[in-house]
Design a protein around this motif. Sequence first.
Motif, PDB file in Angstrom:
ATOM      1  N   ARG A   1       6.536 -42.991 -46.002  1.00 58.07           N
ATOM      2  CA  ARG A   1       6.866 -41.773 -45.233  1.00 58.07           C
ATOM      3  C   ARG A   1       5.603 -41.103 -44.726  1.00 58.07           C
ATOM      4  O   ARG A   1       5.558 -40.593 -43.610  1.00 58.07           O
ATOM      5  N   TRP A   2       4.570 -41.102 -45.554  1.00 59.04           N
ATOM      6  CA  TRP A   2       3.297 -40.499 -45.165  1.00 59.04           C
ATOM      7  C   TRP A   2       2.702 -41.265 -43.983  1.00 59.04           C
ATOM      8  O   TRP A   2       2.235 -40.676 -43.016  1.00 59.04           O
ATOM      9  N   ARG A   3       2.718 -42.598 -44.065  1.00 59.93           N
ATOM     10  CA  ARG A   3       2.196 -43.409 -42.971  1.00 59.93           C
ATOM     11  C   ARG A   3       2.973 -43.131 -41.680  1.00 59.93           C
ATOM     12  O   ARG A   3       2.398 -43.012 -40.614  1.00 59.93           O
ATOM     13  N   ASN A   4       4.277 -43.021 -41.803  1.00 61.44           N
ATOM     14  CA  ASN A   4       5.114 -42.748 -40.645  1.00 61.44           C
ATOM     15  C   ASN A   4       4.763 -41.394 -40.024  1.00 61.44           C
ATOM     16  O   ASN A   4       4.699 -41.265 -38.801  1.00 61.44           O
ATOM     17  N   SER A   5       4.521 -40.384 -40.871  1.00 60.83           N
ATOM     18  CA  SER A   5       4.175 -39.061 -40.338  1.00 60.83           C
ATOM     19  C   SER A   5       2.786 -39.071 -39.699  1.00 60.83           C
ATOM     20  O   SER A   5       2.547 -38.354 -38.725  1.00 60.83           O
ATOM     21  N   LEU A   6       1.865 -39.889 -40.226  1.00 58.98           N
ATOM     22  CA  LEU A   6       0.534 -39.990 -39.622  1.00 58.98           C
ATOM     23  C   LEU A   6       0.594 -40.639 -38.241  1.00 58.98           C
ATOM     24  O   LEU A   6      -0.231 -40.358 -37.376  1.00 58.98           O
ATOM     25  N   ARG A   7       1.576 -41.495 -38.039  1.00 56.92           N
ATOM     26  CA  ARG A   7       1.765 -42.142 -36.741  1.00 56.92           C
ATOM     27  C   ARG A   7       2.531 -41.260 -35.765  1.00 56.92           C
ATOM     28  O   ARG A   7       2.825 -41.670 -34.655  1.00 56.92           O
ATOM     29  N   GLY A   8       2.904 -40.087 -36.208  1.00 57.66           N
ATOM     30  CA  GLY A   8       3.627 -39.162 -35.332  1.00 57.66           C
ATOM     31  C   GLY A   8       5.125 -39.225 -35.493  1.00 57.66           C
ATOM     32  O   GLY A   8       5.857 -38.595 -34.745  1.00 57.66           O
ATOM     33  N   GLY A   9       5.590 -39.943 -36.470  1.00 58.76           N
ATOM     34  CA  GLY A   9       7.024 -40.042 -36.707  1.00 58.76           C
ATOM     35  C   GLY A   9       7.532 -38.843 -37.477  1.00 58.76           C
ATOM     36  O   GLY A   9       6.771 -37.947 -37.870  1.00 58.76           O
ATOM     37  N   LEU A  10       8.818 -38.805 -37.672  1.00 57.76           N
ATOM     38  CA  LEU A  10       9.413 -37.721 -38.442  1.00 57.76           C
ATOM     39  C   LEU A  10       9.096 -37.900 -39.917  1.00 57.76           C
ATOM     40  O   LEU A  10       9.125 -39.005 -40.439  1.00 57.76           O
TER      41      LEU A  10
END
Length: 143
Positions: A88-97
């Motif tokens: 989830r953290w990686r996804n948020s760093l990529r600009g995801g929700l």
Amino acid sequence: MTKDFEMFNEHQQDVRARTDSLVKAVFVLSGGALTVSIGVFLKSNRLPLNELSLMALKCSWWFLFTTIVCGVLMLSTIIFRDYRFGERWRNSLRGGLNKNTSGKPGKLEFLIIFLGVVGVSSFIFGMLGLAYVATETVMGVST
């Protein structure tokens, strides 16, 4: 705010280190107690046990086995939870929700707490049972 995050991270690392130490100690103690007691009470020239002591011994073995299983399941759940958090953290760093950042404990946290409580409780009951059997056996041998 950065100082607060640093203090929070240090606190979390300290809690995780203490948890790891406790789990390792419980693994060693319960595994050792289980191994030694099985060896002592199942050898050919074993000490005499009355029915109550035999029942307590069997229950103690199951409690100690439950302790080990709960510890393994708890650690596996922690690893799974932390992996999901990292994704989830990686996804948020990529600009995801970023899902579930409310800070409220989720189902996995409750499962971890449940397994921890059951594991520690069964460890205590298992060790108390072995202590009871040992004292009853010594009392029976000395009389």
